[in-house]
Design a protein around this motif. Structure first.
Motif, PDB file in Angstrom:
ATOM      1  N   ILE A  56       0.807  -1.226   0.000  1.00 41.06           N
ATOM      2  CA  ILE A  56       0.000   0.000   0.000  1.00 41.06           C
ATOM      3  C   ILE A  56       0.840   1.276   0.000  1.00 41.06           C
ATOM      4  N   LEU A  57       2.146   1.134   0.107  1.00 37.05           N
ATOM      5  CA  LEU A  57       2.993   2.334   0.108  1.00 37.05           C
ATOM      6  C   LEU A  57       2.949   2.992  -1.266  1.00 37.05           C
ATOM      7  N   PRO A  58       2.790   4.312  -1.303  1.00 37.82           N
ATOM      8  CA  PRO A  58       2.803   4.987  -2.602  1.00 37.82           C
ATOM      9  C   PRO A  58       4.192   4.889  -3.233  1.00 37.82           C
ATOM     10  N   LYS A  59       4.231   5.011  -4.551  1.00 35.91           N
ATOM     11  CA  LYS A  59       5.523   4.953  -5.247  1.00 35.91           C
ATOM     12  C   LYS A  59       6.482   6.008  -4.710  1.00 35.91           C
ATOM     13  N   LYS A  60       5.949   7.188  -4.444  1.00 40.78           N
ATOM     14  CA  LYS A  60       6.780   8.272  -3.914  1.00 40.78           C
ATOM     15  C   LYS A  60       6.647   8.304  -2.398  1.00 40.78           C
ATOM     16  N   HIS A  61       7.548   7.623  -1.743  1.00 39.96           N
ATOM     17  CA  HIS A  61       7.619   7.658  -0.276  1.00 39.96           C
ATOM     18  C   HIS A  61       9.082   7.686   0.124  1.00 39.96           C
ATOM     19  N   ILE A  62       9.332   8.090   1.338  1.00 43.94           N
ATOM     20  CA  ILE A  62      10.695   8.133   1.859  1.00 43.94           C
ATOM     21  C   ILE A  62      10.883   6.900   2.730  1.00 43.94           C
ATOM     22  N   LYS A  63      11.892   6.130   2.428  1.00 41.43           N
ATOM     23  CA  LYS A  63      12.159   4.909   3.188  1.00 41.43           C
ATOM     24  C   LYS A  63      13.371   5.157   4.088  1.00 41.43           C
ATOM     25  N   ILE A  64      13.214   4.834   5.363  1.00 45.47           N
ATOM     26  CA  ILE A  64      14.295   4.989   6.332  1.00 45.47           C
ATOM     27  C   ILE A  64      14.516   3.640   7.013  1.00 45.47           C
ATOM     28  N   HIS A  65      15.723   3.138   6.878  1.00 43.52           N
ATOM     29  CA  HIS A  65      16.064   1.869   7.521  1.00 43.52           C
ATOM     30  C   HIS A  65      17.026   2.165   8.674  1.00 43.52           C
ATOM     31  N   ILE A  66      16.690   1.631   9.849  1.00 46.75           N
ATOM     32  CA  ILE A  66      17.517   1.860  11.035  1.00 46.75           C
ATOM     33  C   ILE A  66      18.129   0.539  11.480  1.00 46.75           C
ATOM     34  N   ASP A  67      19.452   0.524  11.560  1.00 47.81           N
ATOM     35  CA  ASP A  67      20.178  -0.658  12.040  1.00 47.81           C
ATOM     36  C   ASP A  67      20.713  -0.395  13.437  1.00 47.81           C
ATOM     37  N   HIS A  68      20.582  -1.366  14.271  1.00 49.49           N
ATOM     38  CA  HIS A  68      21.013  -1.349  15.670  1.00 49.49           C
ATOM     39  C   HIS A  68      22.444  -1.889  15.701  1.00 49.49           C
ATOM     40  N   LEU A  69      23.458  -1.005  15.757  1.00 55.59           N
ATOM     41  CA  LEU A  69      24.846  -1.463  15.694  1.00 55.59           C
ATOM     42  C   LEU A  69      25.369  -1.922  17.051  1.00 55.59           C
ATOM     43  N   ASP A  70      24.995  -1.213  18.121  1.00 59.71           N
ATOM     44  CA  ASP A  70      25.323  -1.632  19.490  1.00 59.71           C
ATOM     45  C   ASP A  70      24.316  -0.978  20.428  1.00 59.71           C
ATOM     46  N   ASN A  71      24.555  -1.006  21.721  1.00 65.22           N
ATOM     47  CA  ASN A  71      23.584  -0.469  22.679  1.00 65.22           C
ATOM     48  C   ASN A  71      23.150   0.954  22.363  1.00 65.22           C
ATOM     49  N   ASN A  72      24.044   1.768  21.840  1.00 69.01           N
ATOM     50  CA  ASN A  72      23.729   3.174  21.601  1.00 69.01           C
ATOM     51  C   ASN A  72      23.783   3.598  20.136  1.00 69.01           C
ATOM     52  N   THR A  73      24.607   2.971  19.341  1.00 66.84           N
ATOM     53  CA  THR A  73      24.868   3.424  17.982  1.00 66.84           C
ATOM     54  C   THR A  73      23.845   2.883  16.991  1.00 66.84           C
ATOM     55  N   ARG A  74      23.335   3.803  16.149  1.00 64.60           N
ATOM     56  CA  ARG A  74      22.384   3.432  15.107  1.00 64.60           C
ATOM     57  C   ARG A  74      22.908   3.899  13.759  1.00 64.60           C
ATOM     58  N   LYS A  75      22.684   3.076  12.757  1.00 64.94           N
ATOM     59  CA  LYS A  75      22.981   3.439  11.369  1.00 64.94           C
ATOM     60  C   LYS A  75      21.629   3.706  10.713  1.00 64.94           C
ATOM     61  N   ILE A  76      21.444   4.921  10.228  1.00 64.06           N
ATOM     62  CA  ILE A  76      20.177   5.329   9.658  1.00 64.06           C
ATOM     63  C   ILE A  76      20.384   5.618   8.177  1.00 64.06           C
ATOM     64  N   THR A  77      19.717   4.837   7.354  1.00 65.08           N
ATOM     65  CA  THR A  77      19.864   4.926   5.904  1.00 65.08           C
ATOM     66  C   THR A  77      18.598   5.507   5.302  1.00 65.08           C
ATOM     67  N   ILE A  78      18.755   6.583   4.519  1.00 63.10           N
ATOM     68  CA  ILE A  78      17.624   7.242   3.888  1.00 63.10           C
ATOM     69  C   ILE A  78      17.609   6.821   2.422  1.00 63.10           C
ATOM     70  N   LEU A  79      16.472   6.272   1.999  1.00 64.63           N
ATOM     71  CA  LEU A  79      16.310   5.825   0.623  1.00 64.63           C
ATOM     72  C   LEU A  79      15.123   6.564  -0.017  1.00 64.63           C
ATOM     73  N   ASN A  80      15.073   6.607  -1.308  1.00 65.04           N
ATOM     74  CA  ASN A  80      13.967   7.217  -2.065  1.00 65.04           C
ATOM     75  C   ASN A  80      13.845   8.715  -1.823  1.00 65.04           C
ATOM     76  N   PHE A  81      14.930   9.381  -1.477  1.00 64.81           N
ATOM     77  CA  PHE A  81      14.883  10.828  -1.273  1.00 64.81           C
ATOM     78  C   PHE A  81      16.197  11.428  -1.746  1.00 64.81           C
ATOM     79  N   LYS A  82      16.092  12.486  -2.532  1.00 68.56           N
ATOM     80  CA  LYS A  82      17.300  13.171  -3.017  1.00 68.56           C
ATOM     81  C   LYS A  82      17.492  14.470  -2.244  1.00 68.56           C
TER      82      LYS A  82
END
Length: 153
Positions: A126-152
């Motif tokens: 159901i997600l529209p073609k034009k949406h912003i995708k954000i993926h968050i990875d849990h690297l350790d207790n405090n550190t997060r890797k946040i990847t932004i996709l579908n956005f320039k």
């Protein structure tokens, strides 16, 4: 675009920073439907923390909690270009069809809305073609890797 945050405060601040870019880059073509931000990541990665930062940047004073059991929570906005923030949690859903009785089609079609969807991978259909995708990875207790996709930027 990839960002690293070292604690929840940094994750919240990053959400506000990114929101400013998302709102600044609103184009006439993107105004026909809701601004949809699709969050993905494992349990405890920081999706709700990101949402808290985004809500704070929008001026929402309410305490933000993930709507795991209610599925959808809405907040009235005082932002010039949007009227509502919809916070959706799809963790307990079988698929996108569970959101249809809750009015998801109308919510996504309304250009007055910002729609933030946790566990968006559960409802990709159901997600529209034009949406912003954000993926968050849990690297350790405090550190997060946040990847932004579908956005320039």
């Amino acid at each position: 675009m990839i960002y690293l945050t070292n604690n929840s405060k940094e994750t919240e601040k990053l959400a506000g920073f990114l929101l400013a870019h998302f709102l600044k880059n609103k184009t006439p073509a993107s105004t026909k439907k809701a601004l949809v931000i699709a969050l993905e990541g494992e349990l405890g990665a920081g999706k709700t923390t990101f949402t808290k930062g985004l809500a704070k940047a929008l001026g929402i004073k309410a305490k933000i909690k993930s709507p795991t059991f209610t599925l959808i929570k809405s907040y009235k906005l005082r932002v010039a270009s949007y009227k509502f923030l919809y916070h959706i949690d799809c963790y307990r859903l079988k698929d996108h069809k569970d959101l249809i009785p809750l009015g998801i089609k109308e919510i996504l079609a309304n250009s007055d809305n910002i729609v933030l969807i946790e566990w968006s991978d559960c409802v990709q259909q159901i997600l529209p073609k034009k949406h912003i995708k954000i993926h968050i990875d849990h690297l350790d207790n405090n550190t997060r890797k946040i990847t932004i996709l579908n956005f320039k930027f």
